[in-house]
Design an enzyme around this catalytic site. Structure first.
Site, PDB file in Angstrom:
ATOM      1  N   HIS A 261      -3.172  31.435  41.190  1.00  0.00           N
ATOM      2  CA  HIS A 261      -2.519  32.079  40.045  1.00  0.00           C
ATOM      3  C   HIS A 261      -1.847  31.028  39.147  1.00  0.00           C
ATOM      4  O   HIS A 261      -2.109  30.964  37.945  1.00  0.00           O
ATOM      5  CB  HIS A 261      -1.478  33.089  40.548  1.00  0.00           C
ATOM      6  CG  HIS A 261      -0.752  33.815  39.459  1.00  0.00           C
ATOM      7  ND1 HIS A 261      -1.093  35.087  39.069  1.00  0.00           N
ATOM      8  CD2 HIS A 261       0.290  33.453  38.666  1.00  0.00           C
ATOM      9  CE1 HIS A 261      -0.294  35.463  38.074  1.00  0.00           C
ATOM     10  NE2 HIS A 261       0.561  34.498  37.820  1.00  0.00           N
ATOM     11  N   GLU A 262      -1.015  30.204  39.755  1.00  0.00           N
ATOM     12  CA  GLU A 262      -0.310  29.190  38.956  1.00  0.00           C
ATOM     13  C   GLU A 262      -1.292  28.176  38.375  1.00  0.00           C
ATOM     14  O   GLU A 262      -1.069  27.646  37.284  1.00  0.00           O
ATOM     15  CB  GLU A 262       0.767  28.481  39.789  1.00  0.00           C
ATOM     16  CG  GLU A 262       1.855  29.400  40.380  1.00  0.00           C
ATOM     17  CD  GLU A 262       2.512  30.349  39.377  1.00  0.00           C
ATOM     18  OE1 GLU A 262       2.533  30.041  38.172  1.00  0.00           O
ATOM     19  OE2 GLU A 262       2.990  31.426  39.821  1.00  0.00           O
ATOM     20  N   HIS A 265      -2.460  29.393  35.099  1.00  0.00           N
ATOM     21  CA  HIS A 265      -1.501  29.040  34.044  1.00  0.00           C
ATOM     22  C   HIS A 265      -1.606  27.539  33.723  1.00  0.00           C
ATOM     23  O   HIS A 265      -1.567  27.132  32.566  1.00  0.00           O
ATOM     24  CB  HIS A 265      -0.065  29.334  34.503  1.00  0.00           C
ATOM     25  CG  HIS A 265       0.283  30.796  34.557  1.00  0.00           C
ATOM     26  ND1 HIS A 265       0.180  31.617  33.468  1.00  0.00           N
ATOM     27  CD2 HIS A 265       0.756  31.570  35.574  1.00  0.00           C
ATOM     28  CE1 HIS A 265       0.575  32.851  33.801  1.00  0.00           C
ATOM     29  NE2 HIS A 265       0.922  32.848  35.079  1.00  0.00           N
ATOM     30  N   GLU A 291      -0.935  35.215  31.022  1.00  0.00           N
ATOM     31  CA  GLU A 291      -1.167  35.956  32.264  1.00  0.00           C
ATOM     32  C   GLU A 291      -2.656  36.268  32.449  1.00  0.00           C
ATOM     33  O   GLU A 291      -3.129  36.380  33.579  1.00  0.00           O
ATOM     34  CB  GLU A 291      -0.311  37.230  32.252  1.00  0.00           C
ATOM     35  CG  GLU A 291       0.012  37.807  33.614  1.00  0.00           C
ATOM     36  CD  GLU A 291       0.756  36.872  34.565  1.00  0.00           C
ATOM     37  OE1 GLU A 291       1.419  35.915  34.104  1.00  0.00           O
ATOM     38  OE2 GLU A 291       0.649  37.095  35.776  1.00  0.00           O
TER      39      GLU A 291
END
Ligand code: ZN
Length: 499
Positions: A261-262, A265, A291
Site C-alpha cells: 500500500h505505502e 503511494h 489513494e
C-alpha cells in the site's frame, strides 16, 4: 520565462521546501525521535507552520499572482499559477485566530479522544466534537462554498469535488455493494483465513516486503522503509520518499500488504517530475488520486492471482513452516477474505467503502445540524447494522474508532472511497491499453503497469483536477461500474458465486 514568473516560482518553491522540512520533521518524530524530544519538536513544527502560512498569504505573492493572471498559454505555467492561486485564496480568507483556535481545541480534543476511546465513552468526547464542528462551520463560511458547507471542507482534500456529486455516487454504490457483500457472506465456500495468522518471522517478513516493493518498482536509492506505530508514506522529494510499516508475526497481511500500500503511494511520489519539484506541476493531484495508487498496488495487483503465480513459490520457500501444504488457490483465498467487521482500518477492500459511506453521511448531517452530536453513537450503530449487518458493542469499536474528528478533520474520509473508485477505473483503462498486463505480472514484469501510471498520472502533476484526470485517462467521468465489475470478477471464483 518572464522575470515575474521566475520570481513567482522562487516563492512557490520556498513554500514547497518549508513543507518538505515539515514532512521530514514529522517522519523523524514517528520513526526515530527520542521521547523527550517532543517539546522541542513542537516548537520546530510551529515555526515551520507559521513561516509557511506567512509565505502562502504574503502580499507579494498576491501581487505576483495578479500580474501573472490569464497571461499563460503554457500549461505548466498556467497550472502553477492556477493551483497556487487556489491555495492562496483559501489561506487569505481564513482569519489567523480561527486557525490558531482550531489547532488548540483539536490538541485538547485529541487528548480527550484517547481517554474516551479507552473508556469506550462517547459522552466524554462529545463537548469537544461540538466545539470543533462549530469552528469548522466558521471555517467553511470564511472560505465560502457554492453548494453546501461540506464542499468547503472537502475541497481542501479533493479539489473541485462537490458534496452533491459524491452523495450521488455513494447513493448508487450503497445498495449494490451491500448486496454483493451479503452474497459473499452467504456463499457456501469460504477461504481459510487462519492461514495468514500462522507464524511469519519478522526478519523474513521485512526482507520479503522489501523484495516485493523493489520488484514493483520502488527505488530504494530514492527512498526508505522504516517502522512506525501508524504506517504512512511521505514524499520529501521524488528522490527522497520515506515509508513505514509495522510487523505482526502472526498476521502476514499487516506488514506485507501495508508495505505494498505505502509503496503505491511511494511510486507516485518517486514518479513526480523532479524538475518541477515543490511546484504544483511536480505534486500529486489530490488525496483521492493518491489513494488510487496505493489501492492499485496493494489490492488490484498485490492481491491478484497473477501476482502470486509469480511470487508464491518464493513466498512458500521463505515461510516454509507456515505455508507447508498450502496451495496457491488456498493462499489467494486467505489473503482475500471478505467479512463485515467493525474497524475501518482493518476492513477488506469490498466492505471498506461502506465504512466510508457511513462516515460521509454522518459528517454531512453533523455539519448541517441535521444530526445532534449526542445522537452520534446511536446513528453510527444503526448505520453499521443497515450497511454491514453488524452492531458495535460499544463506542470504542463504533464512533470513537477514528482519530480524524478529534483533529477537526471533516471531509477527508470520502477521499479513501474515491481512491478505490478511481483505482478500479484506472485499472480498467490500463487493461484496455495493455491487454496482456496480467500475463506480464505472471512473469514478474510490473514495469509495464508502472510506466503506464507514470505517463498517465504521475508525470502530469496537478495539471488536471481529479475529476478531469479521470476523464482524461479513462475517457469517462467517475463511475461505480469499474469498481463493482472488479469486485465481481475477482471474488466470484474465490467464493464460488456468480460473477
Ligand atoms: Zn493510503
Amino acid at each position: 520565462m518572464s522575470d515575474t514568473y521566475n520570481r513567482f516560482i522562487e516563492k512557490v518553491r520556498e513554500i514547497g521546501q518549508l513543507e518538505a522540512i515539515e514532512q521530514l520533521l514529522e517522519w523523524d518524530q514517528e520513526t526515530n525521535m527520542p521521547e523527550r524530544g517532543l517539546a522541542a519538536r513542537a516548537e520546530h513544527m510551529a515555526l515551520a507552520a507559521r513561516m509557511k502560512h506567512e509565505r502562502r498569504t504574503s502580499p507579494e505573492l498576491g501581487e505576483l499572482l495578479s500580474a501573472l493572471d490569464g497571461s499563460a498559454d503554457d500549461p505548466v505555467v498556467a497550472t502553477n499559477v492556477r493551483e497556487t492561486r487556489r491555495v492562496y485564496e483559501r489561506a487569505v480568507k481564513v482569519p489567523g485566530d480561527l486557525v490558531a483556535k482550531i489547532a488548540s481545541v483539536s490538541s485538547m480534543a485529541r487528548a480527550e479522544w484517547v481517554g474516551a476511546r479507552k473508556a469506550s465513552d462517547f459522552k466524554r468526547f462529545a463537548p469537544y466534537l461540538k466545539e470543533l464542528l462549530d469552528l469548522k462551520r466558521q471555517l467553511a463560511d470564511a472560505v465560502g462554498f457554492a453548494g453546501e458547507r461540506y464542499d468547503a471542507l472537502l475541497d481542501e482534500y479533493e479539489p473541485g469535488a462537490r458534496t452533491s456529486d459524491l452523495a450521488q455516487v455513494f447513493a448508487e454504490l450503497r445498495e449494490p455493494l451491500a448486496a454483493f457483500i451479503r452474497e459473499i457472506s452467504s456463499a457456501a465456500h469460504h477461504p481459510d483465513e487462519a492461514i495468514v495468522h500462522r507464524s511469519f518471522p519478522r526478519a523474513a517478513q521485512e526482507a520479503f516486503a522489501r523484495k516485493l516493493a523493489a520488484a514493483i518498482g520502488f527505488d530504494f536509492q530514492a527512498g526508505r522503509l522504516d517502522v512506525s506505530a501508524h504506517p504512512f508514506c511521505t514524499g520529501i522529494a521524488p528522490g527522497d520518499v520515506r515509508m513505514t510499516t509495522r510487523y505482526h508475526e502472526t498476521h502476514f497481511n499487516s506488514a506485507i500488504f501495508g508495505v505494498l500500500h505505502e509503496t503505491g503511494h511511494g511510486l507516485y511520489e518517486q514518479g513526480l517530475d523532479e524538475g518541477q519539484r515543490y511546484t504544483p506541476m511536480g505534486q500529486a493531484v489530490s488525496l483521492g488520486i493518491h489513494e488510487s495508487q496505493s489501492l492499485m498496488w496493494e489490492n488490484i495487483v498485490g492481491r491478484s492471482r497473477a501476482f502470486w503465480e509469480y511470487f508464491y513459490p518464493e513466498c512458500r520457500a521463505t515461510f516454509s513452516k507456515a505455508l507447508k501444504g498450502v496451495s496457491l488457490d488456498a493462499w489467494v483465498g486467505a489473503i482475500n477474505v471478505v467479512k463485515p467487521s467493525m474497524i475501518r482500518v482493518e476492513a477488506d477492500e469490498a466492505t471498506y467503502n461502506l465504512h466510508i459511506i457511513l462516515r460521509f453521511e454522518l459528517e454531512r448531517a453533523l455539519l448541517d445540524g441535521n444530526l445532534a452530536v449526542n445522537d452520534v453513537p446511536e446513528a453510527w450503530n444503526a448505520k453499521m447494522e443497515e450497511l454491514l449487518g453488524i452492531r458495535p458493542a460499544g463506542d470504542a469499536e463504533g464512533c470513537l474508532q477514528d482519530i480524524h474528528w478529534s483533529l477537526g478533520i471533516f471531509g477527508y474520509f470520502p477521499t479513501y472511497a474515491l481512491g478505490k473508485l478511481y483505482g478500479a477505473q484506472f485499472w480498467e483503462a490500463a487493461r484496455r491499453d495493455i491487454p496482456d498486463v496480467e500475463d506480464r505480472f505472471r512473469c514478474g514484469d510490473f514495469r509495464v503497469l508502472l510506466d503506464w501510471l507514470r505517463g498517465n498520472i504521475h508525470r502530469r502533476g496537478k495539471r488536471y483536477r481529479p475529476d478531469e484526470l479521470v476523464r482524461a485517462v479513462t475517457g469517462e467521468p467517475l463511475s461505480i461500474r469499474p469498481f463493482m465489475n472488479y469486485l465481481h470478477e475477482k471474488f466470484a471464483p474465490i467464493y464460488g458465486v456468480a460473477g
